[in-house]
Scaffold this active site. Structure first.
Site, PDB file in Angstrom:
ATOM      1  CG  MET A  18      -1.880  -1.043   1.020  1.00 27.62           C
ATOM      2  SD  MET A  18      -3.024  -1.465  -0.809  1.00 27.62           S
ATOM      3  CE  MET A  18      -3.924   0.673  -0.473  1.00 27.62           C
ATOM      4  CG  ASP A  37      10.480   0.632   4.877  1.00 27.98           C
ATOM      5  OD1 ASP A  37      10.699   0.037   5.601  1.00 27.98           O
ATOM      6  OD2 ASP A  37       9.116  -0.028   3.980  1.00 27.98           O
ATOM      7  CB  VAL A  91       3.999   0.256   8.752  1.00 26.81           C
ATOM      8  CG1 VAL A  91       4.873   1.104   8.930  1.00 26.81           C
ATOM      9  CG2 VAL A  91       2.808   0.456  10.304  1.00 26.81           C
ATOM     10  CD  GLU A  93      -5.105  -3.259   9.067  1.00 23.48           C
ATOM     11  OE1 GLU A  93      -5.359  -2.246   9.373  1.00 23.48           O
ATOM     12  OE2 GLU A  93      -3.949  -2.210   8.640  1.00 23.48           O
ATOM     13  CE  LYS A  98      -2.281  -0.132  10.247  1.00 25.98           C
ATOM     14  NZ  LYS A  98      -1.622   0.315   8.759  1.00 25.98           N
ATOM     15  CG  HIS A 141      -9.660   0.867   3.964  1.00 26.38           C
ATOM     16  ND1 HIS A 141     -10.708  -0.240   3.640  1.00 26.38           N
ATOM     17  CD2 HIS A 141      -8.926  -0.003   2.982  1.00 26.38           C
ATOM     18  CE1 HIS A 141     -10.516  -1.325   2.876  1.00 26.38           C
ATOM     19  NE2 HIS A 141      -9.354  -1.245   2.984  1.00 26.38           N
ATOM     20  CG  ASN A 144      -3.490  -3.468  -3.944  1.00 24.44           C
ATOM     21  OD1 ASN A 144      -2.737  -2.187  -4.684  1.00 24.44           O
ATOM     22  ND2 ASN A 144      -3.235  -5.181  -4.229  1.00 24.44           N
TER      23      ASN A 144
END
Length: 288
Positions: A18, A37, A91, A93, A98, A141, A144
């Site tokens: 994502m 990252d 990051v 789920e 998170k 949200h 994808n």
């Protein structure tokens, strides 16, 4: 959109599926992005995956004609992303992962900068205690792939301020997305309805009622579903789907949200859907 008229600069935490997808979307609409990252190897791979997604999005005609791509900066330093107008955490789920990322980045930002968790299921209010200013915190949200889905679910938490919501909506509109705001709850609207339905479709396959191809064909031909629930599961990522279902099951107690054993077995075997090349269908090699 020219860079001269770009109002927003995004920082995105996490170079997974994502994070890469949101980055590609933003760059394609001319917005500068700082992608953060934990290691340079991950970021090097992410740059190539972003390039591939941009190419595919252009082929499919989902980006503005003639738009000059935004500038991409990749870094392991959260400080380099502190000047963003909107920060999006994407990051893994898991609530604890998170929360840790959100705590670190929110401490670096100026008051009034929206901090956004991109999540399919975890309630915004559950994560709000981890950020420096809950009034600047809310959720999205993205579906994808983000460049293909023109609508974004926006989750307003109990402590979310109107200014943060307005700024996020402005950024999403600059990305050519239509934001729809919903109230906070586990799974919000889309995951709360869709993911248990997919779980039931997996159960139908496990019980031998029909193979995946037949289940999806019936949803497409009889119900007008674009891809069918099991191809949708492969696109979401079976590991992501299982994580989302666990969140829903733990927070609602709904037995229909308890991840089906066939789904869990596929995850254990590494059959994660399109991104691994195999899920309920074969995809002829790993896709990212």
């Amino acid at each position: 959109m020219s860079k001269d008229h770009t109002a927003h600069r995004l920082t995105i935490l996490g170079a997974g599926v994502m994070g890469i997808g949101i980055t590609a979307l933003a760059l394609g609409f001319g917005l500068p992005v700082t992608l953060v990252d934990v290691d340079e190897t991950t970021l090097a791979a992410a740059r190539e995956k972003v390039r591939q997604q941009l190419k595919l999005a252009r082929i499919m005609g989902t980006l503005p004609d003639g738009a000059e791509p935004g500038e991409l900066v990749t870094t392991v330093s959260l400080e380099e992303g502190a000047e963003a107008t909107v920060v999006i955490e994407a990051v893994t789920e898991l609530a604890e992962v998170k929360a840790a990322a959100l705590a670190k980045v929110s401490a670096l930002l100026s008051p009034g900068t929206p901090v956004v968790t991109n999540t399919s299921s975890i309630p915004v209010d559950e994560l709000a205690d981890s950020v420096a200013r809950p009034e600047d915190f809310l959720g999205t949200h993205f579906m994808n792939p983000p460049y293909l889905i023109p609508m974004v679910e926006v989750i307003s938490g109990r402590r979310t301020g109107a200014a943060a919501e307005a700024t996020l909506k402005s950024a999403l509109q600059e990305l050519g997305r239509t934001p729809l705001v919903v109230n906070d709850n586990p799974g919000f609207v889309t995951s709360r309805v869709l993911h248990p339905m997919i779980n039931d479709a997996v159960r139908v396959v496990q019980e031998g009622t029909a193979p995946p191809e037949t289940v999806d064909a019936l949803f497409e031909g009889c119900l007008g579903h674009r891809t069918g629930p099991l191809r949708t599961a492969d696109l979401i990522g079976l590991d992501n789907l299982a994580d989302s279902l666990r969140v829903l099951y733990e927070r609602t107690g709904d037995e229909g949200c308890k991840p089906n054993e066939l789904l869990l077995r596929k995850v254990r075997e590494g059959d994660l859907g399109r991104k691994s090349g195999r899920g309920f269908y074969e995809y002829g090699g790993q896709l990212s």
